[in-house]
Design a protein around this motif. Structure first.
Motif, PDB file in Angstrom:
ATOM      1  N   PRO A  31      -1.519  -0.581  -4.114  1.00 22.94           N
ATOM      2  CA  PRO A  31      -2.585  -1.029  -3.202  1.00 22.94           C
ATOM      3  C   PRO A  31      -3.380  -2.217  -3.723  1.00 22.94           C
ATOM      4  O   PRO A  31      -4.009  -2.909  -2.927  1.00 22.94           O
ATOM      5  CB  PRO A  31      -3.471   0.219  -3.047  1.00 22.94           C
ATOM      6  N   CYS A  39      -2.273  -5.152  -1.917  1.00 16.33           N
ATOM      7  CA  CYS A  39      -2.276  -5.053  -0.451  1.00 16.33           C
ATOM      8  C   CYS A  39      -2.373  -6.450   0.148  1.00 16.33           C
ATOM      9  O   CYS A  39      -3.213  -7.251  -0.257  1.00 16.33           O
ATOM     10  CB  CYS A  39      -3.472  -4.200   0.006  1.00 16.33           C
ATOM     11  N   CYS A  94       0.840  -1.202   0.000  1.00 16.52           N
ATOM     12  CA  CYS A  94       0.000   0.000   0.000  1.00 16.52           C
ATOM     13  C   CYS A  94       0.872   1.249   0.000  1.00 16.52           C
ATOM     14  O   CYS A  94       0.655   2.185  -0.771  1.00 16.52           O
ATOM     15  CB  CYS A  94      -0.916   0.008   1.220  1.00 16.52           C
TER      16      CYS A  94
END
Ligand code: ZN
Length: 351
Positions: free
Chosen positions: A110, A113, A105
């Motif tokens: 992201p 993630c 992230c």
């Protein structure tokens, strides 16, 4: 409020009267107008091994949603136009909630993630009158967007992410699996300028959807092989890019067999169990195989919004994927239609 929920571990769902959620800090509350059914929801309803390992009931399910923003929680930044989020705006939602603090992230990746949680799987979802999601997951939509279309941005994002993984303009693309995401990927490949698009499935109903979405050939691989269609199209070497949307071992084999040297294969279809792959041609033809999960946040969202904005043809082709619409109270009929195979996207109307 009405909510379609898994109230206890085991098969089935219940349409219950649940308390309205209140937005926590950094969250936005959406009044759901439309919601799309996903294969994930079918797994949850039937309570297979995956669902049993992932869900902690009670839980409101559903993650493909579109609606009206009705409340902004504390600590949501007041951004200026065009990035503002206000009550009364229409919005879709990204279903993957990221942690914001893991290495990926913080490094600007992201979509990978390591702590991703999912709306309607790990937190209450959108098969309800109201749902709360982090403000960063809100995708504000133009007021004039068709609500049905707004409810399928999540799976459309899967299709766009997969279709744009490798450059395809002027290239030949083979798509295995004509569920809604495979059909939408067909439309995207056509829109961005692929030369030939050949789609495969074992359902004539779904192959017809792929033809309507712009496939040059839609091949029923229960009866025919892809290779003769390559020759008919005048392809000399094989496909440049493959999009695997079925999770089927046989489909991946036929994809590898029909790809040319140096081709790229993007894999979105989740196999139900491990299977063997003949790695010889992957290595000697120097293929690149890449796994795809969800959407690139939020590059994919901009690209799909912008492509839809400027192409009525693409909007129509994506909309053609929606074959069934039900009121929320008819949720059992909606799930039965989604299980039948004789369907594209199934939408529930919560308005
Ligand atoms: Zn993270």
């Amino acid at each position: 409020m009405r909510a379609l929920a898994k109230t206890s571990p085991g098969p089935g769902l219940e349409l219950i009267d649940a308390p309205e959620p209140h937005p926590q800090p950094h969250e936005v509350k959406i009044r759901v107008l439309r919601a799309g059914l996903c294969g994930t929801d079918l797994h949850i309803e039937s309570w297979d091994d995956w669902a049993a390992s992932m869900l902690k009931p009670p839980l409101v399910v559903g993650h493909e949603l579109y609606g009206e923003i009705v409340e902004i929680g504390a600590n949501v930044p007041r951004a200026a136009a065009p990035y503002e989020i206000k009550e009364g705006m229409r919005a879709s939602a990204e279903g993957h909630v990221i942690c914001g603090v893991c290495r990926n992230c913080r490094s600007g990746r992201p979509h990978v993630c390591v702590n991703t949680s999912s709306v309607g799987v790990n937190r209450d979802g959108g098969f309800a009158d109201y749902v709360c999601v982090p403000y960063t997951n809100v995708w504000v939509q133009p007021d004039d967007l068709d609500p049905d279309l707004g409810s399928i941005f999540d799976p459309l994002g899967n299709a766009v992410h997969t279709a744009l993984t490798f450059p395809i303009a002027g290239d030949d693309v083979m798509i295995t699996g004509c569920g809604p995401i495979g059909v939408m990927a067909t439309a995207i490949a056509r829109h961005v300028g692929a030369r030939f698009v050949v789609a495969t499935d074992v359902s004539d109903f779904r192959l017809e959807m792929a033809r309507r979405a712009g496939a040059d050939h839609a091949v029923n691989v229960a009866r025919e092989r892809v290779a003769p269609y390559q020759r008919e199209l005048g392809m000399l070497l094989g496909f440049d890019v493959g999009l695997e949307m079925s999770g089927s071992p046989a489909a991946l084999k036929e994809l590898i067999d029909n790809c040319q040297h140096g081709a790229g294969i993007a894999m979105l279809g989740l196999p139900s169990e491990p299977f063997a792959v003949d790695w010889g041609p992957v290595i000697t033809r120097m293929l690149t195989i890449k796994g795809i999960y969800g959407r690139q946040m939020y590059d994919t969202w901009y690209r799909m919004s912008f492509m839809l904005q400027t192409s009525a043809e693409l909007r129509e082709r994506i909309r053609s994927v929606i074959t069934h619409r039900y009121r929320a109270e008819q949720w059992q009929d909606a799930f039965a239609a989604a299980r039948s195979g004789e369907c594209g996207k199934v939408i529930m109307d919560w308005s």
